[in-house]
Design an enzyme around this catalytic site. Sequence first.
Site, PDB file in Angstrom:
ATOM      1  CE  LYS A  84      38.657  39.632  50.070  1.00 27.24           C
ATOM      2  NZ  LYS A  84      39.765  39.002  50.682  1.00 27.24           N
TER       3      LYS A  84
HETATM    4  C1  E4P Z   1      42.868  40.563  50.716  1.00 25.60           C
HETATM    5  O1  E4P Z   1      41.802  40.644  50.706  1.00 25.60           O
HETATM    6  C2  E4P Z   1      43.616  39.675  51.065  1.00 25.60           C
HETATM    7  O2  E4P Z   1      43.206  38.808  52.041  1.00 25.60           O
HETATM    8  C3  E4P Z   1      45.106  39.780  51.516  1.00 25.60           C
HETATM    9  O3  E4P Z   1      45.357  41.126  51.125  1.00 25.60           O
HETATM   10  C4  E4P Z   1      46.149  38.791  50.904  1.00 25.60           C
HETATM   11  O4  E4P Z   1      47.394  38.899  51.476  1.00 25.60           O
HETATM   12  P1  E4P Z   1      48.287  38.022  51.522  1.00 25.60           P
HETATM   13  O5  E4P Z   1      49.018  37.980  49.997  1.00 25.60           O
HETATM   14  O6  E4P Z   1      49.344  38.702  52.473  1.00 25.60           O
HETATM   15  O7  E4P Z   1      48.273  36.781  51.850  1.00 25.60           O
END
Ligand code: E4P
Length: 221
Positions: A84
Amino acid sequence: MKLFLDTANLDEIREIRRWGVLGGLTSNPTLIAKEKPSDIETYMKELCAEVDGPVSLETTAERADEIFEQGLKLAQVAPNAVVKVAMTPDGLDAGKRLVEQGIPVNVTLTFSPAQAILAAEIGATYVSPFLGRLDDVGADGMFVLREICQIYEAQGYETLVLAASLRNPMHVVEAAKAGADVATMPFEVFTKLVKHPLTDAGLEKFLADWKKLEAQVKEGV
Ligand code: E4P
């Protein structure tokens, strides 16, 4: 649409895997920090070993060269690791270089169709629009997701749209309707997907009637 779990908790992963619906995993620094691992790399290996599918591991460096180096290391954690990178100029720079090395990249923290075009142009495997966080600031996360799906379709981009930051079952249903390739959600949302009061009531009645029948058979009535 594949269903990914957004967690770094091993028990949650095992439970959803048991349902036979776990397509992959997304993690982020906050989720891993919550689990307080004593050895981060070993823990990431454990996460990857628990999932029969791609596992996104996030870079935390800020400059392109360092993001790239960290990405190379994360890609070595396991064969199913996806790196990522954040939607920043440095993230894109490093992401493009990782793609050129044949490493699958997930461009995270994406909040607009314009940003999603950039993720596709570097050849990322996934782009992650964060729906819930857009909703949190009074924007329309689902509208943004639909636009991204529409643009990707029109342009024939191969980058997969990974709907992220999903907060409820309707987010998942609407993401599927919009044509997202993947929906990643926390454990709590998975548990809400499976639940329906009519299923519970129906099952209770079926089991009660069955028990009654068994008792009658036993008594020879
Ligand atoms: C995705 O890769 C993220 O880790 C995640 O969806 C973030 O979600 P949140 O906004 O609920 O923290």
